[in-house]
Design a protein around this motif. Structure first.
Motif, short mmCIF file in Angstrom:
data_model
loop_
_atom_site.label_atom_id
_atom_site.label_comp_id
_atom_site.label_asym_id
_atom_site.label_seq_id
_atom_site.Cartn_x
_atom_site.Cartn_y
_atom_site.Cartn_z
N GLU A 30 0.91 -1.11 0.10
CA GLU A 30 -0.17 -0.06 -0.03
C GLU A 30 0.86 1.14 -0.03
O GLU A 30 1.90 1.17 0.51
CB GLU A 30 -0.97 0.03 1.27
CG GLU A 30 -0.28 0.30 2.45
CD GLU A 30 -1.38 0.36 3.56
OE1 GLU A 30 -2.67 -0.16 3.68
OE2 GLU A 30 -1.09 1.21 4.69
N VAL A 31 0.47 2.34 -0.61
CA VAL A 31 1.18 3.70 -0.69
C VAL A 31 0.38 4.60 -0.16
O VAL A 31 -1.11 4.79 -0.42
CB VAL A 31 1.47 3.87 -2.21
CG1 VAL A 31 2.52 5.21 -2.49
CG2 VAL A 31 1.96 2.41 -2.85
N ASP A 32 0.88 5.56 0.76
CA ASP A 32 0.29 6.76 0.94
C ASP A 32 0.56 7.75 0.25
O ASP A 32 1.71 8.48 -0.07
CB ASP A 32 1.02 6.98 2.59
CG ASP A 32 0.16 8.10 3.16
OD1 ASP A 32 -0.50 8.80 2.48
OD2 ASP A 32 0.41 8.35 4.60
N LEU A 75 -8.24 6.74 4.70
CA LEU A 75 -8.39 5.67 5.83
C LEU A 75 -7.42 6.31 6.93
O LEU A 75 -6.60 7.14 6.91
CB LEU A 75 -7.56 4.40 5.28
CG LEU A 75 -8.28 3.64 4.14
CD1 LEU A 75 -7.68 2.54 3.68
CD2 LEU A 75 -9.87 3.42 4.30
N PRO A 76 -7.71 5.77 8.11
CA PRO A 76 -6.97 6.26 9.34
C PRO A 76 -5.55 5.62 9.48
O PRO A 76 -5.60 4.53 9.25
CB PRO A 76 -7.75 5.94 10.37
CG PRO A 76 -8.62 4.82 9.92
CD PRO A 76 -8.90 4.97 8.67
N VAL A 92 -3.52 9.35 15.22
CA VAL A 92 -4.14 8.89 13.96
C VAL A 92 -4.81 10.04 13.16
O VAL A 92 -5.33 11.08 13.69
CB VAL A 92 -5.48 8.22 14.51
CG1 VAL A 92 -6.35 7.69 13.38
CG2 VAL A 92 -5.11 6.84 15.54
N VAL A 93 -4.37 9.92 11.93
CA VAL A 93 -4.62 11.16 10.97
C VAL A 93 -5.07 10.36 9.69
O VAL A 93 -5.19 9.18 9.34
CB VAL A 93 -3.41 11.64 10.44
CG1 VAL A 93 -2.52 12.50 11.71
CG2 VAL A 93 -2.46 10.99 9.79
N PRO A 94 -6.03 11.19 9.02
CA PRO A 94 -6.60 10.55 7.70
C PRO A 94 -5.57 10.39 6.70
O PRO A 94 -4.65 11.42 6.58
CB PRO A 94 -7.75 11.54 7.14
CG PRO A 94 -7.20 12.76 8.03
CD PRO A 94 -6.58 12.49 9.28
#
Length: 461
Positions: free
Chosen positions: A260-262, A408-409, A417-419
């Motif tokens: 997964e990639v942010d 997603l959190p 916790v950030v979006p």
């Protein structure tokens, strides 16, 4: 005398043309005089007029890429229609792309050998054309071109709608030693002309102008199809191609890898650049960044931009990064590719993607756009879904599938916790020549470029 010097080439040219005219007339006038010229100047020509000739079978010629059969998608003519050279006869769909077949003859269509949506064989008759033979008539343009064997495609017409005049032929002959301007190229995609602006009253023009916001048409919902009975039909067109390609792909042992990639920073960067791209007339999506990041990664892992022969005895490392994009079109799944990505900027990639997407939507993708790919990305997320299991397109050795971007959190570096804008990616590689660690390291580098898009600037060329 300057005037004499200037006239001399044209005098010599005129004398040459007259001598050719008289020679041809002397040799041929007993049988079929072609043109007449006398008294030291070219006055007029007798050139061929139309008369019925033999019926010839116009065969479907080889259209390249080893294609042996095509599907007739549309006929532009019917029996009894008159056609000229280069007129469109039909559109056929090969394993690679749609191709328009044009006539080589002037004449009348006497027979069509295939119905629409049937398979035509390369080398077999496509149509019968009753050709035209030539009899004496008075047409200076055709007369000159016939006698002096001039290719009209090389002559620039100055008449109405580009019509070639006698003067154009004479100027063409006189300037054979000089530069010849090519005709205006035909625009590949015809855009509809803009509607003329309505007249604005003077009083209204003085005040502020209010424009209505563009109203988007409601999205179309596909209607369900209820089959009254079973229907069996042969596979054709791109469906047939898919059978052939996927059957070959089954021979490849696929290695899968997911991550997964942010994309949070890329989302912000693209938001800033989108307005600039729009002002230049280019739609900027995320795909140009994905493609460019892949190209930068391929520079470090060239084995992923390679191909193997059918027996997997030899590997060819490709110099060009021709990165394909799987595209869902009305004709089916097509994979056009952006050529030489390693030499392009993100903006140039966006321009090329805009062109390919427009061509794909109108069914005009050509063979050049659909062949020569070396690495592929499939943006399945544009429709939906997260993870996928992409199938390699032989003779390529790797492919990536991109999921949809979701908010997603996630935990930041401070543990809060950030979006975050998260995208899943799924890779498949040919495990005969590519190790799992290689695919993993490439994916890590690709992800790093996208999570920190500013780092791409350091490696851009």
């Amino acid at each position: 005398d300057m005037a004499a010097v200037t006239r001399s080439p044209f005098v010599a040219f005129r004398r040459l043309l007259v001598s050719i005219s008289n020679m041809l007339y002397t040799d041929l006038h007993r049988h079929s005089p072609i043109f007449h010229s006398f008294s030291g100047d070219v006055n007029f020509f007798f050139c061929p007029a139309v008369n019925r000739g033999p019926i010839v079978q116009f065969k479907l010629s080889d259209i390249g890429e080893g294609i042996t059969e095509v599907t007739v998608k549309e006929w532009y003519v019917k029996e009894g229609d008159k056609v000229s050279q280069f007129d469109s006869i039909c559109e056929v769909q090969s394993d690679k792309a749609s191709v328009t077949i044009t006539s080589r003859y002037d004449g009348v269509i006497k027979k069509l050998y295939y119905d629409t949506d049937t398979t035509a064989i390369v080398g077999k008759p496509l149509v019968d054309i009753e050709t035209e033979i030539l009899l004496p008539s008075q047409d200076p343009v055709v007369g000159v071109t016939l006698c002096l064997q001039i290719k009209l495609s090389e002559v620039v017409g100055t008449g109405k709608d580009g019509r070639i005049l006698k003067e154009d032929i004479l100027n063409f002959l006189a300037k054979q030693t000089g530069a010849i301007l090519p005709p205006t190229p035909f625009q590949e995609i015809q855009t509809p002309p803009q509607a003329p602006a309505a007249a604005v009253p003077v009083a209204a023009a003085a005040g502020p102008v209010r424009t209505k916001a563009a109203v988007k048409p409601p999205p179309t919902t596909p209607k369900p199809v209820f089959m009254g009975k079973d229907v069996t039909e042969p596979l054709k067109g791109f469906q047939k191609v898919m059978v052939k390609t996927m059957t070959a792909a089954l021979k490849i042992p696929h290695f899968g890898y997911c991550d997964e990639v942010d994309l949070s920073r890329l989302v912000a960067l693209r938001s800033e650049l989108k307005t600039i791209a729009d002002s230049r007339g280019v739609k900027l999506s995320y795909m140009p960044f994905f493609i460019k990041a892949a190209s930068l990664g391929l520079l470090h892992f060239p084995i992923l931009n390679a191909s193997v022969d059918e027996g997997c005895q030899n590997i060819t490392y490709k110099a060009s990064h021709n990165i394909g994009l799987a595209m869902d079109t009305g004709q089916g799944l097509l994979v056009p590719n952006v050529k030489n990505v390693q030499l392009l900027s993100v903006f140039e990639i966006a321009q090329e993607l805009n062109r390919l997407q427009t061509l794909g939507a109108s069914g005009q993708l050509g063979t050049a756009d659909l062949t020569g790919g070396t690495f592929t990305l499939s943006n399945i997320g544009s429709i939906g879904g997260t993870y996928a299991k992409p199938v390699i397109l032989p003779p390529e050795v790797a492919i990536g599938a991109l999921g949809k971007i979701q908010v997603l959190p996630r935990f930041d570096v401070g543990g809060q916790v950030v979006p975050a804008h998260i995208m899943k990616v799924s890779w498949s590689a040919d495990h005969r020549i590519i190790e799992g660690a290689t695919m993993c390291r490439f994916s890590n580098l690709w992800r790093e470029y996208l999570e920190n898009p500013a780092s791409m600037v350091l490696d851009l060329k």
